[in-house]
Design a protein around this motif. Structure first.
Motif, short mmCIF file in Angstrom:
data_model
loop_
_atom_site.label_atom_id
_atom_site.label_comp_id
_atom_site.label_asym_id
_atom_site.label_seq_id
_atom_site.Cartn_x
_atom_site.Cartn_y
_atom_site.Cartn_z
N LEU A 157 0.83 -1.21 0.00
CA LEU A 157 0.00 0.00 0.00
C LEU A 157 0.86 1.26 0.00
O LEU A 157 0.57 2.23 -0.70
CB LEU A 157 -0.94 -0.01 1.20
CG LEU A 157 -2.12 -0.99 1.14
CD1 LEU A 157 -2.82 -1.07 2.47
CD2 LEU A 157 -3.10 -0.59 0.04
N ARG A 158 1.92 1.24 0.79
CA ARG A 158 2.82 2.40 0.80
C ARG A 158 3.47 2.58 -0.56
O ARG A 158 3.69 3.71 -1.02
CB ARG A 158 3.89 2.22 1.88
CG ARG A 158 3.36 2.39 3.31
CD ARG A 158 4.48 2.25 4.33
NE ARG A 158 4.04 2.37 5.70
CZ ARG A 158 3.91 3.52 6.37
NH1 ARG A 158 4.19 4.67 5.76
NH2 ARG A 158 3.50 3.53 7.62
N GLN A 159 3.77 1.47 -1.23
CA GLN A 159 4.36 1.54 -2.55
C GLN A 159 3.41 2.20 -3.54
O GLN A 159 3.84 2.89 -4.47
CB GLN A 159 4.74 0.14 -3.04
CG GLN A 159 5.46 0.12 -4.38
CD GLN A 159 5.85 -1.29 -4.77
OE1 GLN A 159 5.38 -2.26 -4.20
NE2 GLN A 159 6.71 -1.41 -5.75
N LEU A 160 2.10 2.00 -3.35
CA LEU A 160 1.11 2.63 -4.22
C LEU A 160 1.03 4.13 -4.01
O LEU A 160 0.35 4.83 -4.76
CB LEU A 160 -0.27 2.00 -3.99
CG LEU A 160 -0.53 0.66 -4.68
CD1 LEU A 160 -1.86 0.09 -4.20
CD2 LEU A 160 -0.55 0.82 -6.20
N GLY A 161 1.70 4.63 -2.96
CA GLY A 161 1.72 6.08 -2.72
C GLY A 161 0.45 6.62 -2.11
O GLY A 161 0.16 7.81 -2.23
N VAL A 162 -0.32 5.77 -1.44
CA VAL A 162 -1.59 6.23 -0.88
C VAL A 162 -1.35 6.95 0.45
O VAL A 162 -0.42 6.65 1.19
CB VAL A 162 -2.56 5.05 -0.67
CG1 VAL A 162 -2.96 4.47 -2.01
CG2 VAL A 162 -1.94 3.95 0.19
N SER A 163 -2.22 7.92 0.75
CA SER A 163 -2.02 8.80 1.90
C SER A 163 -2.86 8.35 3.09
O SER A 163 -3.62 9.14 3.67
CB SER A 163 -2.34 10.24 1.52
OG SER A 163 -3.59 10.32 0.84
N LEU A 164 -2.75 7.09 3.46
CA LEU A 164 -3.49 6.54 4.59
C LEU A 164 -2.95 7.08 5.91
O LEU A 164 -1.76 7.42 6.02
CB LEU A 164 -3.39 5.01 4.59
CG LEU A 164 -4.22 4.29 3.53
CD1 LEU A 164 -3.64 2.92 3.23
CD2 LEU A 164 -5.67 4.15 3.98
N ASP A 165 -3.82 7.13 6.92
CA ASP A 165 -3.42 7.55 8.26
C ASP A 165 -2.97 6.29 9.01
O ASP A 165 -3.76 5.62 9.67
CB ASP A 165 -4.60 8.22 8.97
CG ASP A 165 -4.20 8.80 10.32
OD1 ASP A 165 -3.08 8.51 10.78
OD2 ASP A 165 -5.01 9.54 10.91
N TRP A 166 -1.67 5.99 8.91
CA TRP A 166 -1.17 4.72 9.44
C TRP A 166 -1.24 4.67 10.96
O TRP A 166 -1.21 3.57 11.54
CB TRP A 166 0.26 4.49 8.96
CG TRP A 166 0.32 4.25 7.49
CD1 TRP A 166 0.74 5.12 6.53
CD2 TRP A 166 -0.09 3.07 6.80
NE1 TRP A 166 0.61 4.56 5.27
CE2 TRP A 166 0.11 3.30 5.41
CE3 TRP A 166 -0.60 1.84 7.20
CZ2 TRP A 166 -0.18 2.35 4.45
CZ3 TRP A 166 -0.90 0.89 6.24
CH2 TRP A 166 -0.69 1.15 4.88
N SER A 167 -1.34 5.80 11.62
CA SER A 167 -1.45 5.79 13.08
C SER A 167 -2.77 5.19 13.54
O SER A 167 -2.92 4.81 14.71
CB SER A 167 -1.32 7.22 13.63
OG SER A 167 -2.42 8.02 13.22
N ARG A 168 -3.75 5.09 12.63
CA ARG A 168 -5.07 4.54 12.97
C ARG A 168 -5.25 3.10 12.46
O ARG A 168 -6.36 2.59 12.47
CB ARG A 168 -6.17 5.42 12.38
CG ARG A 168 -6.29 6.79 13.05
CD ARG A 168 -7.38 7.61 12.37
NE ARG A 168 -7.64 8.87 13.03
CZ ARG A 168 -8.60 9.06 13.94
NH1 ARG A 168 -9.37 8.05 14.29
NH2 ARG A 168 -8.78 10.24 14.49
N GLN A 169 -4.19 2.48 11.99
CA GLN A 169 -4.31 1.16 11.39
C GLN A 169 -4.95 0.16 12.35
O GLN A 169 -4.64 0.12 13.54
CB GLN A 169 -2.94 0.65 10.96
CG GLN A 169 -2.99 -0.66 10.19
CD GLN A 169 -1.63 -1.04 9.61
OE1 GLN A 169 -0.63 -0.44 9.96
NE2 GLN A 169 -1.61 -2.01 8.73
N ILE A 170 -5.85 -0.67 11.80
CA ILE A 170 -6.57 -1.65 12.62
C ILE A 170 -6.43 -3.04 12.02
O ILE A 170 -6.10 -3.21 10.84
CB ILE A 170 -8.06 -1.30 12.74
CG1 ILE A 170 -8.71 -1.25 11.34
CG2 ILE A 170 -8.27 0.00 13.50
CD1 ILE A 170 -10.21 -1.09 11.36
N PHE A 171 -6.70 -4.02 12.85
CA PHE A 171 -6.81 -5.41 12.41
C PHE A 171 -8.10 -5.94 13.03
O PHE A 171 -8.39 -5.68 14.20
CB PHE A 171 -5.60 -6.22 12.89
CG PHE A 171 -5.70 -7.69 12.59
CD1 PHE A 171 -5.94 -8.14 11.30
CD2 PHE A 171 -5.56 -8.63 13.60
CE1 PHE A 171 -6.04 -9.50 11.02
CE2 PHE A 171 -5.65 -9.99 13.33
CZ PHE A 171 -5.89 -10.43 12.04
#
Length: 972
Positions: A157-171
């Motif tokens: 996903l990071r390689q795709l250059g998307v601007s996700l808020d990784w601090s909120r990542q969930i599983f």
């Protein structure tokens, strides 16, 4: 934007500061931009591209959405890339408008899919099953798998250059999500919306679990077809109707029925006929004799029976058929289960008990024949339900399961769309939404797996008193004991938690609010502003989010749904393992040799992701589609290509060649930026004066008018999520208007730099690129960021980083004039190409007729056609055009091009032979076109052969055009 230096003095004017910095950086600017675009270098330098095009956030402006969580079962595919790219474009556009965006990434535990993959891996590695190592160790192995795959998915996903808020990542199985899942189940149970009952479910004998409808592939077959079923050495035949007779109990008469599954006749509890069928009217209410169970079964009437199909009589097996189950409930029939969880016949089958279901088929047919009850067999078109995970044939089975009552919540979801509180885009999905939700069945949420959220339901009873047992839902065992003690008025209560786990879609349905703090305090980012996902999970995910979100939070989880289509290959075939046409995003981004593609498929087989047959088909498909491998295209070209299609279409045909073409488009933009910086470098600082639009040259004003059109169309189309319209406008402007036309018209002025005309060009070039790169940024963030940072700034201009606002430079009359001029340019280019007239020949071009219109564009025509001189005249002397070629571009305008003496002999054409030669060329061209239009041409023909064929077709077309032209001219 510019580097700081200790020589920079406080108090200097902006003008002086700029002049000094321009001089300092002029040489480094061109060095910073390589001679050509190399995606790997740009994407490495601009890997973190989240904050550049991000102006100051406006007060009280926010936007939230979640990324549909990818399953932890393998690499991301193009469908994931499409979803992430579309959402990223939406987010970046909002950010460039000054809106604070919260975009939550997540990963789904994918209960069945993950368990199947890890079980395969365990077997491949150690020849062990999950039962060999036990539940606890098996779950430990899955958690290890999850860690590896989660890291890989985040990296992709990071390689795709998307601007996700990784601090909120969930599983979906982390502690906070597990708490939300438990709370939701308990609340719904207490509201009476979750219940336990015996019901027909999709059962996988291979997995020994119920599975959801989305995990069932309905395979259509037309007549007898061999299907390989797991654990069976030989394929099993489907696609035929076997007819047999039931004898009436009170006479020698019989009723013949047909079945595609003879083994299920052991569970028949009735035979149904249509009440309007006169053939069977006298039999209704009488009984038939079941030859194996030695029991009477009734003849019932029901309007569901199609009296024109088969014999008009239908065997009813409620325990193993969805339609029969409903009929059985309607007529209060028993459910006789004759196939167990492992796919073997049950004790209800007498001496046949224990035989595997498809092996029992032949035994039963033989016994029917021996009893003289077999009445024949015929080919039959049918649908076979296949488990998408295990490839097992689904067995419909009545099992005690947990269900969510859906009718009331579904009615609310329907009303939300009808009243416009919830909008679906594209709008045609509203009808599908209504049809499905208005006919919804209760949702089976229990799965017999070892991986997933354990159902928080407990069987409670007074110790040693099984008759007192009942079910309660509780957040933990202590709470279950407390509730059970109160309900049973006893302190001696024992509890046992259900072994089953919840359907993965249950936990996923909570994400819009569980991601933002539910069941505790939900933060201000709920409800979401939009839900964007594929239309294939409209019901399995979107509808369930709406139903549970509305019921548990009292609010719709979002008020807008954007649905995109399914990615297919260039031939329109859905990408699947069975076809071997799956393309991985990283292979497109980095490029891959055929050998590496095959190695990747083999690695997936070794990891348990692909079966041997799937791996073999994948390798064969790769050889056909990419005999020379896949060229490096880069992330930005991939993103742009995905958005170049109408994402709202039901299917999206993806062509890797189109992606490579867009990489070349990236290089076109790169070269335009280098040209612009070079032009600025050539200008003396004091010649770059403030510019007024009205004082610009005509082509400067034209390209700025086209720029205004680009901004207007882009803003409108992005608001409607018509990304393909925006990308087409970007390409039309940058590729054709800016690079192919406008940029070429500036080169004359730059031969004499430091003039007002050259300065005007510089301002126009930088303005166009600055604006166009900002429009491009949501689609190609890394290229846009890289070039925008290095694009020189015109003196006293401020560099905006937001999305461009509407410009007021539109001049449609001027655009119409230039369109007419470009028609002349095309005509001149065509004539020169047909007859080999090059710039070195210095041929003169006459435009004859009403030429006043073309006077402001003479230099433009010369520049764009590489003509030595363009002469405008109302009429021309015959002597001047005696040896010229001629074409007419309008009713009152002709073009003459003087033919150089060295080319005149080449134009001599024997017109008497021209027609026969033309006929021969036409036949040859038709043959070539027929060959390349074949269904399998693009798959089977090698790229080198396709290029050679394309060149030959172009040559034939040019020869035909030349002969046709000469014939036309000879008649004038």
């Amino acid at each position: 934007m510019w580097p700081l230096c200790s020589k920079y003095k406080v108090g200097q004017s902006l003008r002086v500061k700029y002049l000094w910095l321009t001089q300092l950086c002029s040489e480094s600017t061109r060095a910073d931009l390589n001679s050509g675009y190399k995606p790997s270098l740009v994407e490495a330098e601009e890997f973190e591209c989240y904050s550049y095009f991000k102006p100051k956030v406006k007060a009280n402006a926010s936007f939230s959405l979640i990324l549909p969580p990818p399953n932890i079962t393998g690499n991301l595919h193009l469908g994931h890339a499409l979803t992430a790219t579309v959402q990223d474009v939406i987010v970046r556009c909002k950010q460039m408008e000054g809106v604070e965006c919260v975009w939550v990434p997540g990963i789904d535990h994918a209960g069945i899919a993950t368990q199947v993959v890890v079980e395969k891996l365990l077997w491949n590695e150690k020849r062990q099953t999950r039962h060999d190592i036990g539940r606890e160790h098996f779950q430990e192995r899955i958690w290890k798998w999850k860690k590896e795959k989660a890291e890989m998915i985040e990296r992709q996903l990071r390689q795709l250059g998307v601007s996700l808020d990784w601090s909120r990542q969930i599983f979906t199985m982390d502690s906070t999500q597990s708490s939300a899942v438990t709370k939701a189940f308990v609340q719904l149970f207490d509201l009476g919306l979750i219940y336990r009952a015996d019901h027909l479910v999709n059962w996988s004998c291979c997995l020994q679990s119920a599975i959801s409808d989305i995990e069932v592939d309905h395979v259509e077959i037309d007549g007898p077809t061999q299907i390989q079923v797991p654990t069976y050495e030989k394929p099993v035949e489907f696609g035929s109707l076997t007819y047999f007779a039931y004898k009436l109990c009170d006479s020698d008469e019989e009723i013949v029925v047909g079945t595609t599954r003879p083994e299920t006749m052991l569970g028949d509890v009735a035979v149904a006929v249509n009440p309007r069928d006169d053939r069977y009217a006298r039999y209704i209410g009488r009984h038939l004799w079941h030859p194996f169970r030695q029991q009477k079964i009734p003849i019932i009437c029901d309007s569901f029976v199609d009296q024109d199909f088969g014999t008009g009589a239908v065997k009813i097996t409620p325990a193993h058929d969805p339609t029969d189950f409903v009929v059985g409930q309607r007529h209060s029939l028993d459910n006789v289960q004759v196939i167990d969880e492992k796919g073997c016949l049950t004790s209800a089958c007498g001496d046949l008990a224990g035989i595997r279901r498809f092996e029992a088929r032949d035994v039963i047919v033989s016994r029917l024949e021996a009893a003289r009850l077999l009445r024949g067999k015929q080919d039959h078109k049918m649908v076979v339900p296949i488990c998408s995970r295990s490839k097992d044939v689904i067995e419909y089975m009545v099992k005690p399961q947990w269900f969510v009552r859906c009718s009331e919540m579904a009615s609310e979801a329907v009303e939300s769309v009808r009243t416009g509180r919830l909008r679906l885009e594209p709008k045609q999905f509203e009808r599908v939404w209504f049809d499905w939700l208005e006919n919804i069945r209760d949702w089976c949420v229990s799965r017999q797996l070892w991986w997933g959220h354990r159902i928080p339901a407990y069987s409670c009873r007074v110790r040693n008193s099984p008759e007192t047992a009942f079910w309660i839902a509780a957040e933990n065992a202590s709470e279950a004991l407390r509730k059970g003690s109160i309900a049973l008025s006893s302190d001696d209560v024992e509890i046992e938690q259900d072994e089953d786990v919840l359907d993965t879609w249950f936990s996923s349905a909570l994400l819009p609010f569980s991601s933002f703090g539910w069941p505790q305090q939900v933060d201000g980012h709920y409800p979401l502003n939009i839900m964007e996902t594929g239309h294939d999970i409209l019901f399995f995910w979107v509808a369930r989010m709406v139903m549970l979100g509305t019921r548990l939070t009292g609010r719709l989880p979002f008020d807008k749904v954007l649905l995109h289509g399914i990615i297919c290959d260039a031939q329109g075939r859905k990408m699947s393992k069975s076809l071997g046409n799956v393309v991985q995003p990283e292979d497109i981004i980095h490029g891959s040799t055929l050998e590496n593609l095959e190695a990747g498929s083999k690695a997936n087989h070794d990891a348990g992701i692909l079966s041997f047959d799937e791996m073999t088909r994948a390798v064969q498909g790769q050889k056909k589609m990419f005999p020379s491998g896949i060229p490096e295209c880069g992330t930005d070209a991939l993103r742009f290509t995905l958005c170049s299609h109408n994402v709202k279409n039901h299917f999206i045909n993806f062509d890797v060649q189109e992606c490579y073409t867009n990489k070349l488009f990236c290089n076109k933009i790169w070269q335009a930026t280098r040209f612009t910086n070079s032009a600025m470098d050539k200008m003396a600082p004091d010649s770059l004066k403030p510019t007024k639009f009205d004082e610009l040259a005509v082509m400067d004003r034209w390209i700025l008018s086209r720029l205004s059109h680009l901004v207007q169309v882009s803003k409108e189309s992005l608001q409607m999520y018509d990304f393909h319209v925006t990308t087409a406008s970007i390409k039309d402007f940058l590729y054709f208007n800016f690079c192919d036309v406008y940029l070429e018209t500036t080169k004359r002025a730059f031969k004499l730099p430091n003039t007002d005309n050259a300065a005007g060009h510089c301002w126009t070039l930088t303005t166009c690129l600055d604006t166009a790169l900002r429009v491009l940024a949501p689609f190609m963030p890394r290229l846009a960021q890289h070039l925008h940072k290095k694009l020189q700034v015109y003196p006293e201009e401020t560099r905006d980083l937001g999305f461009p606002q509407n410009l007021n430079w539109r001049d449609e009359t001027l655009e119409e004039h230039v369109t007419n001029v470009l028609e002349v340019v095309v005509a001149i280019r065509r004539m020169k190409k047909l007859f080999g007239i090059a710039a070195k020949h210095q041929a003169e071009v006459y435009i004859v007729g009403d030429t006043s219109f073309y006077e402001p564009f003479t230099a433009t025509i010369e520049d764009l056609t590489l003509s030595h001189k363009v002469i405008l005249t109302s009429q021309v002397e015959q002597s001047a055009v005696k040896d010229a070629i001629c074409d007419r571009v309008s009713t009152n305008t002709q073009i003459f091009i003087a033919v150089p003496s060295e080319l005149r002999n080449a134009f001599e054409v024997d017109l008497s032979k021209a027609e026969s030669k033309k006929t021969k060329l036409v036949k040859e061209l038709e043959k070539m076109n027929k060959m390349i239009s074949g269904d399998n041409y693009r798959v089977k023909a090698k790229p080198e052969a396709q290029q050679m064929h394309a060149k030959k077709i172009t040559m034939l077309q040019e020869k035909l055009a030349r002969i046709t032209y000469m014939q036309t001219m000879s008649k004038k």
